[in-house]
Write a protein that holds these residues in place. Structure first.
Motif, short mmCIF file in Angstrom:
data_model
loop_
_atom_site.label_atom_id
_atom_site.label_comp_id
_atom_site.label_asym_id
_atom_site.label_seq_id
_atom_site.Cartn_x
_atom_site.Cartn_y
_atom_site.Cartn_z
N MET A 1 -9.47 -20.13 18.59
CA MET A 1 -8.86 -19.42 17.68
C MET A 1 -8.75 -18.08 17.63
N LEU A 2 -7.86 -17.37 16.95
CA LEU A 2 -7.73 -15.89 16.72
C LEU A 2 -7.50 -15.73 15.33
N VAL A 3 -8.29 -14.81 14.69
CA VAL A 3 -8.06 -14.66 13.35
C VAL A 3 -7.33 -13.36 13.23
N LEU A 4 -6.21 -13.13 12.69
CA LEU A 4 -5.70 -12.10 12.25
C LEU A 4 -5.84 -11.63 10.75
N LEU A 5 -6.31 -10.32 10.67
CA LEU A 5 -6.66 -9.99 9.34
C LEU A 5 -5.78 -8.72 8.87
N ASP A 6 -5.11 -8.91 7.61
CA ASP A 6 -4.30 -8.03 6.87
C ASP A 6 -4.79 -7.58 5.54
N ASN A 7 -4.82 -6.30 5.19
CA ASN A 7 -5.27 -6.05 3.81
C ASN A 7 -4.29 -5.50 3.16
N GLY A 8 -3.06 -5.50 3.51
CA GLY A 8 -1.95 -5.53 2.59
C GLY A 8 -1.50 -3.98 2.02
N HIS A 9 -2.25 -3.42 1.20
CA HIS A 9 -2.13 -2.21 0.68
C HIS A 9 -2.86 -1.17 1.38
N GLY A 10 -2.59 0.12 1.03
CA GLY A 10 -3.45 1.34 1.29
C GLY A 10 -4.53 1.29 0.60
N GLY A 11 -5.81 1.97 1.29
CA GLY A 11 -6.99 2.12 0.66
C GLY A 11 -7.22 3.35 -0.15
N LEU A 12 -8.44 3.92 -0.22
CA LEU A 12 -8.71 5.37 -0.76
C LEU A 12 -8.88 6.17 0.46
N ILE A 13 -8.35 7.42 0.30
CA ILE A 13 -8.79 8.48 1.31
C ILE A 13 -9.20 9.66 0.19
N LYS A 14 -10.33 9.96 0.45
CA LYS A 14 -10.92 11.10 -0.65
C LYS A 14 -10.71 10.81 -2.00
N GLY A 15 -10.99 9.39 -2.34
CA GLY A 15 -10.92 9.05 -3.77
C GLY A 15 -9.55 8.72 -4.16
N ARG A 16 -8.51 8.99 -3.48
CA ARG A 16 -6.98 9.00 -3.82
C ARG A 16 -6.52 7.63 -3.36
N PRO A 17 -5.98 6.78 -4.09
CA PRO A 17 -5.42 5.51 -3.71
C PRO A 17 -4.16 5.89 -3.10
N GLN A 18 -4.00 4.97 -1.94
CA GLN A 18 -2.68 5.28 -0.92
C GLN A 18 -1.47 4.25 -1.48
N THR A 19 -1.90 3.36 -2.41
CA THR A 19 -0.94 2.62 -2.83
C THR A 19 -1.05 2.64 -4.42
N ARG A 20 -0.69 3.38 -5.04
CA ARG A 20 -1.06 4.17 -6.26
C ARG A 20 -0.88 2.84 -7.47
N GLU A 21 0.24 2.34 -7.45
CA GLU A 21 0.60 1.26 -8.57
C GLU A 21 -0.40 0.05 -8.43
N ARG A 22 -0.91 -0.19 -7.35
CA ARG A 22 -1.60 -1.53 -7.38
C ARG A 22 -3.23 -1.29 -7.76
N ARG A 23 -3.42 -0.99 -9.15
CA ARG A 23 -4.84 -0.68 -9.61
C ARG A 23 -5.09 -1.13 -10.85
N SER A 24 -6.19 -1.42 -11.36
CA SER A 24 -6.54 -1.72 -12.84
C SER A 24 -6.18 -0.63 -13.84
N GLU A 25 -6.51 -0.67 -15.04
CA GLU A 25 -6.57 0.36 -15.86
C GLU A 25 -8.04 0.89 -15.74
N GLU A 26 -8.26 2.16 -16.28
CA GLU A 26 -9.62 2.76 -16.06
C GLU A 26 -10.42 2.28 -17.32
N PHE A 27 -11.62 1.76 -16.99
CA PHE A 27 -12.26 1.11 -18.18
C PHE A 27 -12.93 2.40 -18.81
N PRO A 28 -13.75 1.99 -20.02
CA PRO A 28 -14.26 3.28 -20.91
C PRO A 28 -15.44 3.78 -20.02
N ASP A 29 -16.17 3.02 -19.13
CA ASP A 29 -17.12 3.56 -18.51
C ASP A 29 -16.98 4.28 -17.05
N GLY A 30 -15.57 4.45 -17.08
CA GLY A 30 -14.90 5.18 -15.78
C GLY A 30 -14.54 4.29 -14.61
#
Ligand code: ZN
Length: 210
Positions: A1-30
């Motif tokens: 078996m060979l498992v191919l793994l895909d995480n879809g969207h961009g991650g965080l670089i220096k705290g900045r999301p690379q796929t900006r629209e895929r995020r939750s709201e910011e909660f009151p605790d930040g």
């Protein structure tokens, strides 16, 4: 078996999301969830467990940048071999006044092994999260058929896309997606499902040394 793994969207670089629209709201605790970061955390946990169990894998988009869908498809296809399985890990969101909840498992309508693979994933999800909702397809199947998703349609091996809870659902986001315990449960059910696919669908024997 060979498992191919895909995480879809961009991650965080220096705290900045690379796929900006895929995020939750910011909660009151930040706190805030970025889907690309979550998907990577799940994939990275799976990589650790697959390595312990000596199950071979390829991470088809290890970059933190957003990788184009066509690139991810051609990378997956370049690793196609017998008993390959593509697993694409995501979290969901929806429009409208009521946030969705639960998990769903997407396969292509023409996938011959897809239904048995997706059923195993759904069973392992329900085992890990007995109180969470399994979002079913038409006729009550434990998976949904999606002919429109390129990653399922244009890849040559059996492929499943897992949608893990809703990041516009505050309860699921805070309790599960932003918690270590919740993330490990998501990782563990994916790994348990992969091992079962190896044995029950592909007829291979696992060589556990971990
Ligand atoms: Zn996604």
């Amino acid at each position: 078996m060979l498992v191919l793994l895909d995480n879809g969207h961009g991650g965080l670089i220096k705290g900045r999301p690379q796929t900006r629209e895929r995020r939750s709201e910011e909660f009151p605790d930040g706190k805030q969830l970025f889907e690309g970061e979550l998907n990577r955390a799940i994939i990275n946990g799976m990589i650790q467990e697959l390595s312990f169990m000596q199950i071979p894998y390829v991470h088809i988009c290890p970059e933190l940048e957003d990788v184009l869908i066509g690139t991810r498809i051609s990378r997956a296809n370049s690793h196609h071999q017998q008993n390959a399985l593509l697993v694409s890990v995501h979290s969901n969101t929806n429009e409208g006044p009521r946030a969705g909840d639960g998990c769903e498992f997407l396969i292509h309508p023409n996938s011959s092994l897809g239904p048995s693979i997706a059923t195993i994933f759904a069973e392992e999800f329900q085992q890990a999260f007995p109180n969470a909702r399994l979002r079913r397809g038409e006729g009550g199947t434990p998976f949904k058929l999606r002919g429109d998703l390129g990653l399922l349609r244009r890849t040559r091996m059996p492929a499943i896309l897992t949608e893990n809870f809703f990041f516009n659902n505050e309860r699921e986001t805070r309790d599960i997606l932003l918690s270590r315990e919740g993330r490990w449960k998501i990782i563990d059910y994916h790994v348990a499902a992969i091992v079962r696919v190896m044995v029950e669908v592909f007829g291979e024997n696992p060589v556990f040394r971990g």
